[in-house]
Each structure stands twice: as structure tokens, then as C-alpha cells.
Design an enzyme around this catalytic site. Structure first.
Site, PDB file in Angstrom:
ATOM      1  N   GLU A 266       0.731  -1.349   0.036  1.00  0.00           N
ATOM      2  CA  GLU A 266      -0.135   0.066  -0.040  1.00  0.00           C
ATOM      3  C   GLU A 266       0.843   1.424   0.193  1.00  0.00           C
ATOM      4  O   GLU A 266       0.239   2.299  -0.346  1.00  0.00           O
ATOM      5  CB  GLU A 266      -0.852   0.165   1.052  1.00  0.00           C
ATOM      6  CG  GLU A 266      -0.335   0.113   2.578  1.00  0.00           C
ATOM      7  CD  GLU A 266       0.290  -1.478   3.192  1.00  0.00           C
ATOM      8  OE1 GLU A 266       0.871  -1.407   3.896  1.00  0.00           O
ATOM      9  OE2 GLU A 266      -0.299  -2.317   2.445  1.00  0.00           O
ATOM     10  N   ASP A 308      20.783  17.987 -32.876  1.00  0.00           N
ATOM     11  CA  ASP A 308      21.027  18.710 -34.053  1.00  0.00           C
ATOM     12  C   ASP A 308      22.754  19.160 -33.721  1.00  0.00           C
ATOM     13  O   ASP A 308      23.325  18.666 -32.902  1.00  0.00           O
ATOM     14  CB  ASP A 308      20.386  20.001 -34.019  1.00  0.00           C
ATOM     15  CG  ASP A 308      20.319  20.952 -32.584  1.00  0.00           C
ATOM     16  OD1 ASP A 308      20.989  20.442 -31.752  1.00  0.00           O
ATOM     17  OD2 ASP A 308      19.796  21.982 -32.719  1.00  0.00           O
TER      18      ASP A 308
END
Length: 862
Positions: A266, A308
Site C-alpha cells: 500500500e 542537432d
């Protein structure tokens, strides 16, 4: 911080001068910040509901209701305590995550260019006020509603507001809306509305957004449902076995409920939230600003890094190194954007008077130019560029020949222009001459400008220039061609078109610009390859330039193929996936390359800085924008913003992503192994003569201690030193995949064996065997938590040993403090019994370490 430029492009008519600083401050105080309404804060009760809706917590609520129905107040109280503790931890971590993301958003806030006190300034968009004169260029987001007062081929994408996919031309007196994007041209506009009064603000006021889950959290919700269902089935079997063996019905119902509570992890929601929030914060410290929380986890799965060239692999400081005119070549010295340096020919320094060909070339390059240079200040001791770095390099080159860009702009004012765009790959401007005629200047890529359709020069001269440009490109230079012509007639009224202007030009020369590789780029790309991330270069540069840089950085070998994107339509998907360098790529081709890589099964991260990179950044699994030199379009489209523009930051961010995922799996291993052991102990106990080996309250207590702080602390573990020496996990892999569930079973069996062994020895020697089993189950799990550390023996993550120590002390308190003994039904152990149990509990630690040695492959993605 506001910055002042050395040169502001001259106006073409009488235009507003903009506000003064005092006027802007007064209006900002009166109207407030130019910001959209802050999202409604999530209320406490909403956070509680979100926590309680988790399937794992829902199981606990059902268990609490059943125990209350059977009037077992003790066990009901313990279950409710578990719910309160875990819900409290989950809410605490959610609040921390919200604060971290809010801080990151502020750090990545957009900026705007305005004219105040007659100077061009760069300010945060939130400081824009009504009456400000905005300076707009390609790639910028309009920060507020405004009226256009000057436009030069201004094209604006309004799809964010109107849904219209076709960009709209804007002329003087046209209206601009906040949040729209300049995709071409430039202009000036006077702000008419800001913040909530703007068009974007009115739309935002209609929108509400509640808390959402990340994709990883969604997957874990499914895992939680499956675990909860399995736990319910197994615990029903335990209850049935107990009833068959004559145990009381009420006791077995409570025992089954307690096992369900113990079996489900839990604390998982709190661990996931903590891991993601801490990951985002650590990335920020390492200059990676996360704009979307799911990116934290996705980064760990990246298999291809598409990058790039300019400013990413290279320094981004463009420097003109060579000039070529029909009269010969010249070299330039100096570094950066400052005026220090010389223009030399055959080793002799030149001046504008002694080299009229170079003077004409650089004068044209300065006039056909939208950049500006900022002189040194106390904060920035070097000259810096405002605008395109390539154009800034041309301004710096002109100053080395003693040409003043500001004086040239005043002497030959611009009267019209056709701005640069990625399809034409050139820019054309028109300037008024003192005698009443005009000069038309065109600047662009050699392959688009050195054509007989544009130039009136002999074909032989054009061919020689093309060959020289090719040689420059092979040496790694970026090359620009510049051409011009004078006309006695002014341009026709209205906006000129390229066919009207770009004809009959005469080539002035070539300018070779160098952007050297970053010193750390080669090492960064090597680190990517070591981590199983394939670097791919996608650039608009000439193939020879792209090959030169890619070879120098090790992206390709000297003989490896480089694809000219003109051939992309004919390339097969397999060819695209195997290519490592793509040259002359347009925005549409970048998008297609990203899609092809994804269709091949890759998780793609892409870096970009321009407006044309926006579509590909959005399409990539992780879009990464440059924070310093990137456009606002790129930053807003990206998931991650690099504050330092360093590619190495991407590798650091990927490492953090792997750390987050590893810590979630580390917690699942620890928590599910303990839950598995608790169920197996209760299942096997009756068959070895131990009818009810643990009481319900004891099971719940062990679960609370082990799944509480120690479990959450595992989410803060540091990165494993070997993480970036192994390939990323497959994108489709389950969170319990790569052998994790098998490890859960093996570790769970060891915990089970220790607990049952201690209980059987205690039962055979007439000792408090149930209390011994209770203590053994808890302490063995805690030793497994210590064994799970990513870097054992270090002081990293001190929270984990502290949490384990605290849990151990509480486990001892359950044996020796009378109130807890009465609550849990335990008995104190003698020193001998305590020593034996502690010694045997260390087998959990030893077994975990041994499992790592035997199955090293499964440990890699722990």
C-alpha cells in the site's frame, strides 16, 4: 534580468519608442503580472480521495470495514492506523512533487523582447505591460494581446487559439493574440491586453484540471489491481484451510483480512510520487528542467538520441574564419563575438579602404541581418549574441574590418525584406541608397543562392564559387553566400516577393563560419553509446559539413554513409533506422525521421532550439530544448529544457530516469517479497504443526513497520554506479519483468524459511514460538531492505538505515513494552532467543546478496 543590445534594427517609419522603465513599473504595479490564472490548488480532501481511490488502499478500507463488522476493535484500529500512515505519506509526497514542479516551471518561464527607454531589452514575459512595444521574430511566442505597428512578412500560427492549421499573414494594424507563434518574418506590436484580460487568459479561465496520474502510475495501478486480486484469493485459501482444521470462524476471517492487508504494497503510490518528484528536483540541480513529470521516468528508456549540431555538439559560438571573393581569399583571427582580431590576406592585415571587395561583402552581410551584439557588462564579461548566432558572427567579422553595424544600418536603412525561411534557405533585404535608388541583398546557403536563375554572373564564376563552398564544407565550415544588386527604382508598393527581388544579382563572395565541437561532446556521445543510447545527428547543414563534425565526434566512421535528406523519400525504413547522420534536413523531414525511428521500436529523445524543431520535439518521446539559445516555441514544445545547453546534461537526466525506475522496482521487490512470505507462512504453518503461526494484529504490525518508512526510503536510493554501463530497458517491458517476479519469489521463500524455522525451533523447545516468528518475520524483511541498497556501505540516502533502525526499535518495543504486548499478544524473548532470531534474520541479507551474484542479469534493472 534585462539586457541591452549594441544594435537595434532601424525602424522603417515613425514608430512608437516604447515605454520608459518608470511607466512600465507603474503599469505592472497597477495591472499585475502578465500571467495566466494559477490553477486551482488541489484541496486536502481531494488529495485524500485520490489516495483512497488507489486499488491497494481500497483493499485496506474493505478490510477495516470487515473487522469493524466483526467487532474486532484491536485489529480494526491497526488497519486504520496503516491507512492513515500511508495516506499521510502519500499526500506529503504529492505536495512535495507539486512544489518541485512549480519551482521548475518558474525557472523555465518564457521571456519577451521589448523596447523601453529607446533600448531593446529581454525581460520575463510576466513583466510585459499594456503599452509595451514588442519586438517579434521567427520562433517567438507572442506574450500578450497586441496591435501590429510594423510587419515584415510576418506570419503567425494561431492554431493554439483558433484551431486553424494555416498560419495567418499579419500586416500593420493587425491584431495579435497571446500564445500565438511567429513562424516567419518579424514585426513590432503595441501591447493592448495582458494576463487574464488577454485572449489566452479568457480561454484559460474556462479551463479546470484536476490531479492526473503519470503513465507509469497508470501501469502500477493495473499491477496493484492484479496484486490485490491475487492476495484476496490466496488469503481465502488460508481461511479455508484454517476452518477445515477447526479454527474459529471469526478468527480465520480476521486472519484472512489481515493477510490481505499485509500482502498488498500500500506504500507504492507514495513511493512512486516521491521517486518522480525527487528525480525532477535532482535533474533541476543538474540543469535539466522537467516540464512534464512523466519525462522523468521515460528518460530511462531512451534508446536513440537525435541531436542537432549547432550549439549542441558544437560550442554555438559562431566565428567567421574565412572570406572568399572573386579577388581571392582572406582569413580572420579572434574568438567569440568580440571585435578583437584582424582580417588578413597573404599574412597582411587589411582595412576597409585597402580591400573594397571584402568591405562590400561584409557590408552586405551586416545589412541583410537581424541579429545584434551585446557588449560586455558586469554580469557577462564577454560579447554575446542577441539573435541568430550565425548572423551575429557576421557582425563581429565586420567590426574586425572596422565597419560599424549601427552606422551602416543608419546609412542604408532597410525598406523591405523577404525573411529567411527553412524552405528557401535564404533571406533578402532592400535598403535605401543616399541617391534615391535601392540596394537588394540576398544571403543564404550556397546550394540555394549559387544558381543562374538568381545570379547574373558567368556560369564559370558560379561554378568556381560552388567548388570553393564545397571545399569549405568538407573542412567543417558552415558557408554563406552573399549577392547584391543596385537598382535606380524603388520597390513597388506593398510587400515585395522573392521573384521580384531575387534576380540579376551579382555574387559578392562566400563567408566560411566555424563552430568548433564542444570539448566534452565526444566524451558525452561515447557515454551515450556505453549506455546503449544511439546518437543520431540531424542537421540542416551541407552533407560534407555534417560528415566532418560527425566523424570528429565518433558518430560515424570515416567511410560510413551520410544521408542527404533529398534522398529521404526513396529511403526504406530499414535504411533510415541504420543511418546515423542526416544532412540538409527540413522540419518536415526531421519529423519523418523521428517517426521512422519510433516505428522501428526506438524510444527517441530529440534536442532542438528553433521554431522549426517544434513538431519534431512534440513527436519525439522526449523533446529536449535548449534553455539559453532556444526559441520559446522549442521550449514550450519540449518535455525537458537544458538550462546550460550542454548535451552531457541529457545523459545525466537519463541516468536520473533510470534511477527512478530502478527505485520503484527495488521497492516492489522488497514489499512483494515480504507480502509473499507472510502468505506462505500462514499457508504452510498448519501443515507443519503450527495452526496459527501469527495473530492478525501481529501481521498488521509487521506490515506497518516494514512497508512504512523503510519502503518509502527505498525510493530515495542513489543511482547504481553501473546504471549507465548497460542498455536501457525495453519500452514494452512490464514493471515486474526482467526477472523481477522470480526474484520476489526467491527472496520471499528465504524470509518464509527463516520465519518457519524459528517458529519450529521455538515450538519444539517449548519457547514463545509465536512471538519468535513475529520478530523473525519483521527483522528478516528489514535486513532485505538493507541488502537492497544501491551503494552499500556509503553514506548516501541516510534515511534508509535510520528508517530500518526505527522500525527495528519498534519491533523490539512490541516484545517488551506492556501496552504493545497486550495489543499484539506477544511475549518477551530471552537474550538467547533474541540472539538466535537476530542471527537467523541476517540470512535474508545474505540470501539477497547471493541472489545478486547468481543472477546478475536480473539485478541490472533492479
Amino acid at each position: 534580468m534585462s539586457t541591452t543590445s549594441e544594435r537595434t534594427p532601424p525602424p522603417t517609419a515613425v514608430l512608437p519608442a516604447g515605454l520608459t522603465g518608470a511607466q512600465a513599473a507603474e503599469r505592472l504595479a497597477r495591472d499585475g503580472a502578465n500571467a495566466l490564472p494559477a490553477p486551482r490548488p488541489t484541496r486536502l480532501w481531494q488529495r485524500v480521495v485520490m489516495q483512497l481511490r488507489d486499488p491497494l488502499v481500497a483493499v485496506l478500507l474493505v478490510a477495516a470495514a470487515l473487522t469493524l463488522a466483526t467487532r474486532d476493535w484491536t485489529d480494526a484500529g491497526v488497519i486504520l492506523l496503516v491507512i492513515v500512515v500511508n495516506t499521510g505519506m502519500g499526500i506529503t509526497q504529492e505536495v512535495k512533487a507539486d512544489k518541485a514542479i512549480t519551482a521548475l516551471t518558474a525557472m523555465a518561464a518564457p521571456e519577451a523582447r521589448v523596447q523601453r527607454d529607446g533600448r531593446q531589452l529581454s525581460i520575463p514575459s510576466a513583466e510585459v505591460v499594456v503599452g509595451d512595444l514588442l519586438l517579434l521574430g521567427e520562433g517567438e511566442i507572442v506574450p500578450a494581446d497586441a496591435e501590429v505597428v510594423e510587419a515584415a512578412a510576418l506570419l503567425v500560427d494561431e492554431s493554439a487559439l483558433t484551431g486553424e492549421s494555416v498560419p495567418v499573414d499579419k500586416a500593420a494594424s493587425g491584431v495579435l493574440s497571446a500564445g500565438t507563434v511567429v513562424v516567419r518574418g518579424r514585426g513590432r506590436a503595441k501591447v493592448t491586453a495582458t494576463g487574464t484580460a488577454s485572449a489566452l487568459g479568457r480561454v484559460a479561465a474556462l479551463m479546470t484540471k484536476g490531479p492526473t496520474l503519470t503513465p507509469l502510475q497508470h501501469r502500477l495501478v493495473g499491477v496493484g489491481r492484479a496484486l490485490a486480486a491475487a492476495a484476496v484469493v490466496l488469503c481465502a485459501v488460508v481461511m479455508a484451510i484454517g476452518l477445515v482444521r477447526g479454527q474459529p470462524v471469526e478468527l480465520m476471517v480476521i486472519t484472512a483480512i489481515s493477510l490481505v492487508v499485509a500482502a498488498v504494497p500500500e506504500s507504492l503510490p507514495a513511493v512512486v510520487t516521491l521517486a518522480l518528484a525527487l528525480g525532477a528536483r535532482r535533474m533541476a540541480v543538474r540543469n535539466a528542467l522537467v516540464r512534464r513529470l512523466p519525462a522523468v521516468e521515460t528518460l530511462g528508456s531512451v534508446t536513440v538520441l537525435a541531436t542537432d549540431k549547432t550549439g549542441t555538439l558544437t560550442e554555438g559560438t559562431m566565428v567567421a574564419r574565412a572570406l572568399c571573393t572573386p579577388l581571392g581569399d582572406a582569413a580572420l583571427t579572434g574568438t567569440g563575438y568580440g571585435p578583437d582580431g584582424q582580417v588578413t590576406r597573404e599574412g597582411r592585415p587589411l582595412t576597409a579602404a585597402r580591400a573594397p571587395d571584402l568591405r562590400d561583402l561584409l557590408t552586405a552581410a551586416v545589412l541583410c541581418n537581424d541579429a545584434a551584439l551585446r557588449p560586455p557588462t558586469a554580469e557577462t564579461p564577454d560579447w554575446t549574441a542577441l539573435g541568430d548566432p550565425t548572423e551575429a558572427a557576421l557582425l563581429a567579422a565586420a567590426r574586425k574590418l572596422a565597419l560599424d553595424p549601427s552606422e551602416l544600418a543608419l546609412a542604408l536603412p532597410r525598406s523591405a525584406e523577404v525573411p529567411f525561411d527553412s524552405d528557401r534557405r535564404r533571406m533578402t533585404t532592400v535598403h535605401r541608397l543616399p541617391d534615391g535608388g535601392v540596394r537588394i541583398i540576398c544571403k543564404g546557403a550556397p546550394e540555394t543562392l549559387l544558381r543562374t536563375a538568381l545570379l547574373a554572373d558567368p556560369e564559370e564564376a558560379i561554378s568556381r564559387a560552388a567548388d570553393r563552398a564545397e571545399r569549405f564544407a568538407r573542412d567543417g565550415y558552415r558557408v554563406l553566400a552573399v549577392a547584391a544588386r543596385d537598382s535606380d527604382q524603388a520597390t513597388a508598393p506593398g510587400e515585395p516577393t522573392a521573384p521580384d527581388l531575387e534576380q540579376g544579382l551579382h555574387l559578392l563572395g562566400l563567408i566560411a563560419i566555424l563552430d568548433p565541437p564542444r570539448p566534452a561532446a565526444a566524451a558525452t556521445l561515447a557515454a551515450c553509446r556505453t549506455a546503449g543510447i544511439t546518437p543520431v545527428l540531424i542537421t540542416g547543414d551541407h552533407p560534407a559539413t555534417a560528415r566532418s563534425i560527425a566523424t570528429a565526434l565518433g558518430i560515424v566512421t570515416p567511410g560510413e554513409a551520410v544521408m542527404d535528406c533529398g534522398e529521404l523519400d526513396r529511403a526504406t525504413p530499414a535504411t533510415i533506422n541504420a543511418t546515423r547522420v542526416f544532412a540538409r534536413a527540413t522540419p518536415e523531414q526531421k519529423l519523418r525521421i523521428i517517426q521512422a525511428l519510433q516505428e522501428a521500436g526506438n524510444v527517441v529523445a530529440m534536442t532542438g532550439d528553433g521554431v522549426n524543431d517544434g513538431p519534431a520535439l512534440r513527436r519525439a518521446d522526449i523533446g529536449i530544448a535548449m534553455g539559453k539559445r532556444g526559441t520559446e516555441v522549442a521550449r514550450q514544445a519540449a518535455d525537458l529544457v537544458l538550462a546550460d545547453d550542454e548535451l552531457g546534461t541529457v545523459v545525466a537526466a537519463a541516468e536520473e530516469g533510470r534511477r527512478v525506475y530502478a527505485n520503484i522496482r527495488r521497492f516492489l521487490l522488497y514489499a512483494l517479497a515480504g507480502g509473499t512470505a507472510e502468505i506462505l507462512v500462514m499457508l504452510i504453518g498448519p501443515f507443519v504443526g503450527l495452526p496459527l503461526i501469527l495473530l492478525p494484529a501481529q501481521i498488521l504490525w509487521v506490515n506497518l513497520l516494514t512497508h512504512g518508512l523503510p519502503g518509502v526510503a527505498l525510493g530515495s536510493e542513489p543511482v547504481d554506479p553501473d546504471t549507465m554501463r548497460h542498455p536501457p530497458r525495453p519500452p514494452a517491458e512490464s514493471v515486474l519483468g526482467a526477472g523481477l517476479w522470480q526474484r520476489i519469489l526467491r527472496v520471499g521463500l528465504v524470509i518464509t524459511a527463516v520465519t518457519l524455522g524459528v517458529a519450529l525451533w521455538g515450538h519444539a523447545t517449548d519457547r514463545p514460538w509465536q512471538s519468535m516468528a513475529f520478530f523473525a518475520l519483521g527483522t528478516t524483511q528489514l535486513t532485505v531492505a538493507l541488502a537492497s541498497r544501491a551503494r552499500p556501505g556509503t553514506r548516501t540516502n541516510p534515511l534508509l538505515p535510520l528508517a530500518v533502525t526505527g522500525a527495528l526499535l519498534l519491533q523490539l518495543a512490541a516484545l517488551y513494552l506492556p501496552p504493545l504486548r497486550d495489543l499484539l499478544g506477544t511475549h518477551p524473548l530471552s537474550l538467547l532467543e533474541l540472539g538466535v532470531v537476530c542471527a537467523l534474520s541476517t540470512l535474508g541479507y545474505a540470501a539477497f546478496k547471493l541472489d545478486r551474484l547468481i543472477h546478475p542479469g536480473e539485478h541490472l534493472r533492479e
